[in-house]
Design a protein around this motif. Structure first.
Motif, PDB file in Angstrom:
ATOM      1  N   TRP A  41      57.930  66.700  55.402  1.00  0.00           N
ATOM      2  CA  TRP A  41      58.696  65.513  55.760  1.00  0.00           C
ATOM      3  C   TRP A  41      59.099  65.567  57.230  1.00  0.00           C
ATOM      4  N   SER A  42      59.379  66.772  57.731  1.00  0.00           N
ATOM      5  CA  SER A  42      59.730  66.934  59.151  1.00  0.00           C
ATOM      6  C   SER A  42      58.565  66.537  60.047  1.00  0.00           C
ATOM      7  N   GLU A  43      57.350  66.936  59.646  1.00  0.00           N
ATOM      8  CA  GLU A  43      56.157  66.559  60.420  1.00  0.00           C
ATOM      9  C   GLU A  43      55.956  65.052  60.411  1.00  0.00           C
ATOM     10  N   LEU A  44      56.242  64.417  59.268  1.00  0.00           N
ATOM     11  CA  LEU A  44      56.109  62.965  59.164  1.00  0.00           C
ATOM     12  C   LEU A  44      57.054  62.273  60.156  1.00  0.00           C
ATOM     13  N   ILE A  45      58.286  62.780  60.243  1.00  0.00           N
ATOM     14  CA  ILE A  45      59.259  62.205  61.170  1.00  0.00           C
ATOM     15  C   ILE A  45      58.824  62.429  62.617  1.00  0.00           C
ATOM     16  N   ARG A  46      58.321  63.631  62.878  1.00  0.00           N
ATOM     17  CA  ARG A  46      57.976  64.006  64.255  1.00  0.00           C
ATOM     18  C   ARG A  46      56.682  63.351  64.743  1.00  0.00           C
ATOM     19  N   SER A  47      55.662  63.349  63.892  1.00  0.00           N
ATOM     20  CA  SER A  47      54.331  62.920  64.332  1.00  0.00           C
ATOM     21  C   SER A  47      53.913  61.546  63.821  1.00  0.00           C
ATOM     22  N   GLY A  48      54.672  60.984  62.881  1.00  0.00           N
ATOM     23  CA  GLY A  48      54.316  59.676  62.352  1.00  0.00           C
ATOM     24  C   GLY A  48      53.324  59.773  61.209  1.00  0.00           C
ATOM     25  N   LEU A  49      52.948  58.611  60.714  1.00  0.00           N
ATOM     26  CA  LEU A  49      52.060  58.533  59.555  1.00  0.00           C
ATOM     27  C   LEU A  49      50.643  58.964  59.914  1.00  0.00           C
ATOM     28  N   PRO A  50      50.074  59.930  59.175  1.00  0.00           N
ATOM     29  CA  PRO A  50      48.659  60.253  59.404  1.00  0.00           C
ATOM     30  C   PRO A  50      47.780  59.084  58.978  1.00  0.00           C
ATOM     31  N   LEU A  51      46.564  59.031  59.483  1.00  0.00           N
ATOM     32  CA  LEU A  51      45.658  57.936  59.152  1.00  0.00           C
ATOM     33  C   LEU A  51      45.383  57.941  57.645  1.00  0.00           C
ATOM     34  N   CYS A  52      45.712  56.844  56.970  1.00  0.00           N
ATOM     35  CA  CYS A  52      45.508  56.769  55.522  1.00  0.00           C
ATOM     36  C   CYS A  52      45.346  55.313  55.098  1.00  0.00           C
ATOM     37  N   ASP A  53      44.750  55.137  53.922  1.00  0.00           N
ATOM     38  CA  ASP A  53      44.515  53.797  53.374  1.00  0.00           C
ATOM     39  C   ASP A  53      45.603  53.376  52.394  1.00  0.00           C
ATOM     40  N   VAL A  54      46.227  54.378  51.744  1.00  0.00           N
ATOM     41  CA  VAL A  54      47.237  54.110  50.720  1.00  0.00           C
ATOM     42  C   VAL A  54      48.371  55.121  50.847  1.00  0.00           C
ATOM     43  N   VAL A  55      49.606  54.648  50.667  1.00  0.00           N
ATOM     44  CA  VAL A  55      50.763  55.542  50.592  1.00  0.00           C
ATOM     45  C   VAL A  55      51.417  55.362  49.223  1.00  0.00           C
ATOM     46  N   ILE A  56      51.665  56.488  48.538  1.00  0.00           N
ATOM     47  CA  ILE A  56      52.356  56.472  47.238  1.00  0.00           C
ATOM     48  C   ILE A  56      53.581  57.370  47.345  1.00  0.00           C
ATOM     49  N   ASN A  57      54.727  56.899  46.880  1.00  0.00           N
ATOM     50  CA  ASN A  57      55.907  57.764  46.871  1.00  0.00           C
ATOM     51  C   ASN A  57      56.331  58.090  45.444  1.00  0.00           C
ATOM     52  N   LEU A  58      56.237  59.378  45.109  1.00  0.00           N
ATOM     53  CA  LEU A  58      56.671  59.880  43.804  1.00  0.00           C
ATOM     54  C   LEU A  58      57.950  60.700  43.917  1.00  0.00           C
ATOM     55  N   ALA A  59      58.438  60.890  45.152  1.00  0.00           N
ATOM     56  CA  ALA A  59      59.554  61.806  45.390  1.00  0.00           C
ATOM     57  C   ALA A  59      60.815  61.330  44.696  1.00  0.00           C
ATOM     58  N   GLY A  60      61.573  62.262  44.182  1.00  0.00           N
ATOM     59  CA  GLY A  60      62.847  61.934  43.555  1.00  0.00           C
ATOM     60  C   GLY A  60      63.254  63.002  42.559  1.00  0.00           C
ATOM     61  N   GLU A  61      64.502  63.406  42.611  1.00  0.00           N
ATOM     62  CA  GLU A  61      65.044  64.389  41.677  1.00  0.00           C
ATOM     63  C   GLU A  61      65.030  63.814  40.259  1.00  0.00           C
ATOM     64  N   ASN A  62      64.695  64.646  39.264  1.00  0.00           N
ATOM     65  CA  ASN A  62      64.666  64.218  37.865  1.00  0.00           C
ATOM     66  C   ASN A  62      66.088  63.952  37.376  1.00  0.00           C
ATOM     67  N   ILE A  63      66.373  62.688  37.098  1.00  0.00           N
ATOM     68  CA  ILE A  63      67.740  62.303  36.712  1.00  0.00           C
ATOM     69  C   ILE A  63      68.156  62.907  35.370  1.00  0.00           C
ATOM     70  N   LEU A  64      67.189  63.196  34.491  1.00  0.00           N
ATOM     71  CA  LEU A  64      67.501  63.741  33.170  1.00  0.00           C
ATOM     72  C   LEU A  64      67.269  65.246  33.082  1.00  0.00           C
ATOM     73  N   ASN A  65      67.343  65.941  34.211  1.00  0.00           N
ATOM     74  CA  ASN A  65      67.205  67.399  34.204  1.00  0.00           C
ATOM     75  C   ASN A  65      68.379  68.001  33.429  1.00  0.00           C
ATOM     76  N   PRO A  66      68.136  68.572  32.238  1.00  0.00           N
ATOM     77  CA  PRO A  66      69.251  69.076  31.418  1.00  0.00           C
ATOM     78  C   PRO A  66      69.910  70.322  32.011  1.00  0.00           C
ATOM     79  N   LEU A  67      69.264  70.922  33.000  1.00  0.00           N
ATOM     80  CA  LEU A  67      69.811  72.132  33.607  1.00  0.00           C
ATOM     81  C   LEU A  67      70.800  71.831  34.737  1.00  0.00           C
ATOM     82  N   ARG A  68      70.937  70.541  35.089  1.00  0.00           N
ATOM     83  CA  ARG A  68      71.864  70.144  36.155  1.00  0.00           C
ATOM     84  C   ARG A  68      73.020  69.328  35.585  1.00  0.00           C
ATOM     85  N   ARG A  69      74.237  69.716  35.949  1.00  0.00           N
ATOM     86  CA  ARG A  69      75.426  68.973  35.512  1.00  0.00           C
ATOM     87  C   ARG A  69      75.495  67.635  36.235  1.00  0.00           C
ATOM     88  N   TRP A  70      75.950  66.606  35.503  1.00  0.00           N
ATOM     89  CA  TRP A  70      76.044  65.265  36.079  1.00  0.00           C
ATOM     90  C   TRP A  70      77.364  65.130  36.846  1.00  0.00           C
TER      91      TRP A  70
END
Length: 246
Positions: A41-70
Protein backbone atom coordinates in the motif's frame (compact mmCIF):
# COMPACT_ATOMS: atom_id res chain seq x y z
CA UNK A 1 -6.03 -8.64 -18.68
CA UNK A 2 -3.79 -7.07 -16.05
CA UNK A 3 -5.73 -7.21 -12.77
CA UNK A 4 -4.75 -5.37 -9.58
CA UNK A 5 -6.32 -6.88 -6.43
CA UNK A 6 -6.32 -4.96 -3.16
CA UNK A 7 -6.24 -7.24 -0.13
CA UNK A 8 -5.85 -10.30 -2.31
CA UNK A 9 -3.91 -12.50 0.13
CA UNK A 10 -6.92 -13.73 2.12
CA UNK A 11 -9.42 -16.55 1.65
CA UNK A 12 -11.44 -14.90 -1.14
CA UNK A 13 -8.42 -13.26 -2.76
CA UNK A 14 -6.52 -16.55 -3.01
CA UNK A 15 -9.44 -18.27 -4.75
CA UNK A 16 -9.95 -15.31 -7.08
CA UNK A 17 -6.25 -15.14 -7.98
CA UNK A 18 -6.17 -18.86 -8.82
CA UNK A 19 -9.20 -18.52 -11.10
CA UNK A 20 -7.92 -15.37 -12.82
CA UNK A 21 -4.54 -16.96 -13.53
CA UNK A 22 -6.21 -20.15 -14.78
CA UNK A 23 -8.14 -17.99 -17.25
CA UNK A 24 -4.94 -16.35 -18.51
CA UNK A 25 -5.06 -13.04 -16.64
CA UNK A 26 -2.03 -11.38 -15.03
CA UNK A 27 -2.56 -10.64 -11.32
CA UNK A 28 -0.77 -8.21 -9.00
CA UNK A 29 -1.76 -8.00 -5.33
CA UNK A 30 -1.70 -4.94 -3.09
CA UNK A 31 -0.90 -6.02 0.47
CA UNK A 32 0.81 -4.88 3.65
CA UNK A 33 3.74 -7.26 3.07
CA UNK A 34 6.01 -7.13 -0.01
CA UNK A 35 6.63 -10.24 -2.09
CA UNK A 36 6.62 -11.70 -5.60
CA UNK A 37 3.63 -10.53 -7.63
CA UNK A 38 2.81 -7.87 -5.02
CA UNK A 39 3.10 -4.21 -4.29
CA UNK A 40 2.55 -2.68 -0.85
CA UNK A 41 0.00 0.00 0.00
CA UNK A 42 2.95 2.32 0.70
CA UNK A 43 4.29 1.72 -2.81
CA UNK A 44 0.84 2.47 -4.24
CA UNK A 45 0.81 5.83 -2.43
CA UNK A 46 4.38 6.63 -3.43
CA UNK A 47 4.46 5.45 -7.05
CA UNK A 48 0.81 5.52 -8.10
CA UNK A 49 -1.28 2.92 -9.85
CA UNK A 50 0.68 0.35 -11.88
CA UNK A 51 -0.51 -0.18 -15.45
CA UNK A 52 -3.63 -2.37 -15.22
CA UNK A 53 -6.96 -3.02 -16.93
CA UNK A 54 -9.02 -3.82 -13.82
CA UNK A 55 -8.84 -2.89 -10.13
CA UNK A 56 -10.62 -5.04 -7.51
CA UNK A 57 -10.71 -4.21 -3.80
CA UNK A 58 -11.24 -7.11 -1.39
CA UNK A 59 -9.47 -5.47 1.56
CA UNK A 60 -11.28 -5.30 4.86
CA UNK A 61 -11.14 -6.79 8.35
CA UNK A 62 -13.58 -9.70 8.89
CA UNK A 63 -16.43 -8.16 10.88
CA UNK A 64 -17.53 -11.57 12.24
CA UNK A 65 -14.10 -12.69 13.45
CA UNK A 66 -15.07 -14.55 16.67
CA UNK A 67 -11.55 -14.12 18.04
CA UNK A 68 -11.90 -10.31 18.20
CA UNK A 69 -13.99 -8.52 20.82
CA UNK A 70 -16.53 -6.04 19.46
CA UNK A 71 -15.06 -2.96 21.11
CA UNK A 72 -14.44 0.58 19.88
CA UNK A 73 -10.93 -0.22 18.62
CA UNK A 74 -12.09 -3.19 16.52
CA UNK A 75 -15.11 -1.27 15.17
CA UNK A 76 -12.74 1.45 13.99
CA UNK A 77 -10.43 -1.16 12.44
CA UNK A 78 -13.33 -2.75 10.51
CA UNK A 79 -14.40 0.63 9.16
CA UNK A 80 -10.99 2.09 8.30
CA UNK A 81 -9.73 -1.14 6.72
CA UNK A 82 -12.44 -0.75 4.07
CA UNK A 83 -12.63 3.02 3.71
CA UNK A 84 -8.89 3.74 3.70
CA UNK A 85 -8.00 1.11 1.10
CA UNK A 86 -10.92 2.13 -1.14
CA UNK A 87 -9.88 5.77 -0.83
CA UNK A 88 -6.25 4.96 -1.69
CA UNK A 89 -7.23 2.95 -4.79
CA UNK A 90 -9.79 5.55 -5.91
CA UNK A 91 -7.16 8.30 -5.65
CA UNK A 92 -4.62 6.20 -7.55
CA UNK A 93 -7.19 5.57 -10.32
CA UNK A 94 -8.10 9.27 -10.50
CA UNK A 95 -4.45 10.26 -10.87
CA UNK A 96 -3.46 7.47 -13.28
CA UNK A 97 -2.30 8.45 -16.76
CA UNK A 98 -3.97 5.31 -18.13
CA UNK A 99 -6.87 4.47 -15.79
CA UNK A 100 -8.31 0.93 -15.71
CA UNK A 101 -11.37 -0.10 -17.72
CA UNK A 102 -13.15 -1.55 -14.68
CA UNK A 103 -13.28 -0.89 -10.91
CA UNK A 104 -14.85 -3.53 -8.68
CA UNK A 105 -15.58 -3.20 -4.96
CA UNK A 106 -16.56 -6.16 -2.79
CA UNK A 107 -18.52 -4.66 0.09
CA UNK A 108 -20.98 -7.36 1.19
CA UNK A 109 -21.64 -10.97 0.26
CA UNK A 110 -23.34 -14.00 1.74
CA UNK A 111 -21.61 -16.43 4.08
CA UNK A 112 -18.76 -17.74 1.92
CA UNK A 113 -18.44 -21.54 1.86
CA UNK A 114 -15.13 -23.08 0.88
CA UNK A 115 -12.38 -25.40 2.00
CA UNK A 116 -9.67 -24.11 4.28
CA UNK A 117 -11.22 -20.85 5.38
CA UNK A 118 -14.25 -18.62 5.63
CA UNK A 119 -17.19 -19.05 7.99
CA UNK A 120 -17.36 -22.82 7.54
CA UNK A 121 -13.95 -23.29 9.21
CA UNK A 122 -15.45 -22.15 12.54
CA UNK A 123 -18.53 -24.37 12.15
CA UNK A 124 -16.98 -27.72 11.22
CA UNK A 125 -15.66 -28.90 14.59
CA UNK A 126 -18.91 -28.62 16.59
CA UNK A 127 -20.89 -30.08 13.68
CA UNK A 128 -18.45 -32.99 13.28
CA UNK A 129 -18.88 -33.68 17.01
CA UNK A 130 -22.66 -33.74 16.61
CA UNK A 131 -22.99 -30.49 18.58
CA UNK A 132 -24.12 -28.29 15.68
CA UNK A 133 -27.49 -26.70 15.24
CA UNK A 134 -29.39 -23.54 14.36
CA UNK A 135 -28.42 -20.13 15.72
CA UNK A 136 -31.12 -18.55 17.87
CA UNK A 137 -34.59 -19.28 16.49
CA UNK A 138 -33.19 -20.65 13.23
CA UNK A 139 -36.00 -18.95 11.29
CA UNK A 140 -33.79 -16.10 10.04
CA UNK A 141 -32.58 -16.12 6.42
CA UNK A 142 -28.98 -17.24 5.93
CA UNK A 143 -27.62 -16.01 2.57
CA UNK A 144 -24.59 -18.00 1.41
CA UNK A 145 -22.34 -18.51 -1.61
CA UNK A 146 -19.69 -21.06 -2.61
CA UNK A 147 -16.20 -19.54 -2.86
CA UNK A 148 -15.94 -20.80 -6.45
CA UNK A 149 -19.04 -18.84 -7.43
CA UNK A 150 -17.94 -15.66 -5.66
CA UNK A 151 -14.64 -15.78 -7.56
CA UNK A 152 -16.64 -16.68 -10.68
CA UNK A 153 -18.97 -13.67 -10.38
CA UNK A 154 -16.00 -11.29 -9.97
CA UNK A 155 -14.24 -12.83 -12.98
CA UNK A 156 -17.47 -12.68 -15.01
CA UNK A 157 -17.86 -9.00 -14.09
CA UNK A 158 -14.40 -8.04 -15.33
CA UNK A 159 -14.51 -10.16 -18.49
CA UNK A 160 -17.95 -9.07 -19.72
CA UNK A 161 -18.30 -5.44 -20.83
CA UNK A 162 -22.06 -5.32 -20.24
CA UNK A 163 -21.83 -6.04 -16.48
CA UNK A 164 -22.35 -2.86 -14.44
CA UNK A 165 -23.88 -1.77 -11.16
CA UNK A 166 -24.45 -3.71 -7.95
CA UNK A 167 -24.46 -7.53 -8.02
CA UNK A 168 -25.49 -9.54 -4.96
CA UNK A 169 -22.83 -12.13 -4.12
CA UNK A 170 -25.19 -14.88 -2.98
CA UNK A 171 -26.39 -18.19 -4.42
CA UNK A 172 -29.82 -18.44 -6.08
CA UNK A 173 -30.97 -20.74 -3.25
CA UNK A 174 -30.07 -18.13 -0.61
CA UNK A 175 -33.61 -18.01 0.75
CA UNK A 176 -32.37 -20.81 3.02
CA UNK A 177 -33.11 -20.34 6.72
CA UNK A 178 -30.42 -20.83 9.33
CA UNK A 179 -32.12 -24.00 10.59
CA UNK A 180 -32.20 -25.44 7.04
CA UNK A 181 -28.52 -24.59 6.63
CA UNK A 182 -27.66 -26.35 9.91
CA UNK A 183 -29.61 -29.46 8.87
CA UNK A 184 -27.92 -29.52 5.45
CA UNK A 185 -24.43 -29.17 6.99
CA UNK A 186 -25.19 -31.93 9.48
CA UNK A 187 -26.43 -34.17 6.65
CA UNK A 188 -23.29 -33.49 4.58
CA UNK A 189 -21.19 -34.59 7.57
CA UNK A 190 -23.47 -37.49 8.51
CA UNK A 191 -24.12 -35.94 11.92
CA UNK A 192 -27.22 -34.74 13.77
CA UNK A 193 -27.65 -30.97 13.93
CA UNK A 194 -30.39 -30.26 16.43
CA UNK A 195 -28.61 -28.47 19.30
CA UNK A 196 -29.47 -24.76 19.02
CA UNK A 197 -27.04 -22.01 19.96
CA UNK A 198 -29.01 -19.68 22.28
CA UNK A 199 -29.23 -16.00 21.35
CA UNK A 200 -27.61 -15.06 24.66
CA UNK A 201 -24.50 -17.09 23.77
CA UNK A 202 -24.25 -15.47 20.32
CA UNK A 203 -24.54 -12.03 21.91
CA UNK A 204 -21.92 -12.90 24.51
CA UNK A 205 -19.41 -14.05 21.85
CA UNK A 206 -20.02 -11.41 19.17
CA UNK A 207 -21.52 -8.48 21.07
CA UNK A 208 -25.09 -7.23 20.59
CA UNK A 209 -24.49 -5.28 17.35
CA UNK A 210 -22.71 -8.09 15.50
CA UNK A 211 -25.08 -10.72 16.89
CA UNK A 212 -27.95 -8.95 15.12
CA UNK A 213 -26.45 -9.94 11.75
CA UNK A 214 -26.54 -13.61 12.74
CA UNK A 215 -29.82 -13.62 14.67
CA UNK A 216 -31.98 -11.55 12.31
CA UNK A 217 -30.51 -12.45 8.90
CA UNK A 218 -31.52 -10.94 5.57
CA UNK A 219 -33.33 -12.22 2.49
CA UNK A 220 -31.11 -11.58 -0.54
CA UNK A 221 -31.81 -12.72 -4.12
CA UNK A 222 -29.14 -12.45 -6.89
CA UNK A 223 -31.62 -11.26 -9.54
CA UNK A 224 -29.20 -8.92 -11.33
CA UNK A 225 -26.32 -11.40 -11.05
CA UNK A 226 -28.40 -14.00 -12.91
CA UNK A 227 -29.59 -11.38 -15.42
CA UNK A 228 -25.97 -10.72 -16.47
CA UNK A 229 -25.76 -14.33 -17.68
CA UNK A 230 -23.57 -15.73 -14.90
CA UNK A 231 -23.95 -19.51 -14.59
CA UNK A 232 -23.56 -20.77 -11.02
CA UNK A 233 -21.43 -23.84 -10.38
CA UNK A 234 -23.09 -24.39 -6.99
CA UNK A 235 -26.63 -22.97 -7.06
CA UNK A 236 -27.92 -25.49 -4.47
CA UNK A 237 -26.81 -25.74 -0.84
CA UNK A 238 -26.47 -29.53 -0.61
CA UNK A 239 -24.00 -29.75 -3.51
CA UNK A 240 -22.03 -26.76 -2.21
CA UNK A 241 -21.66 -28.27 1.26
CA UNK A 242 -20.73 -31.71 -0.10
CA UNK A 243 -17.93 -30.09 -2.08
CA UNK A 244 -16.69 -28.12 0.94
CA UNK A 245 -16.62 -31.04 3.41
CA UNK A 246 -15.47 -33.72 0.95
Amino acid sequence: MRVLVGGGTGFIGTALTQLLKARGHNVTLVSRQPGPGRITWSELIRSGLPLCDVVINLAGENILNPLRRWNEAFQKEVLTSRLDTTHLLANAITNATHPPQAWILVTGVGVVLGRGGGAISHMLLPFRLGLGGPIGSGHQFFPWIHIGDLAGILTHALEEDHVQGVLNGVAPASTTTNAEFAQALGAALGRPAFIPVPSTVVQAVFGRERATMLLEGQKVVPRRTLATGYQYSFPELEAALKDVVA
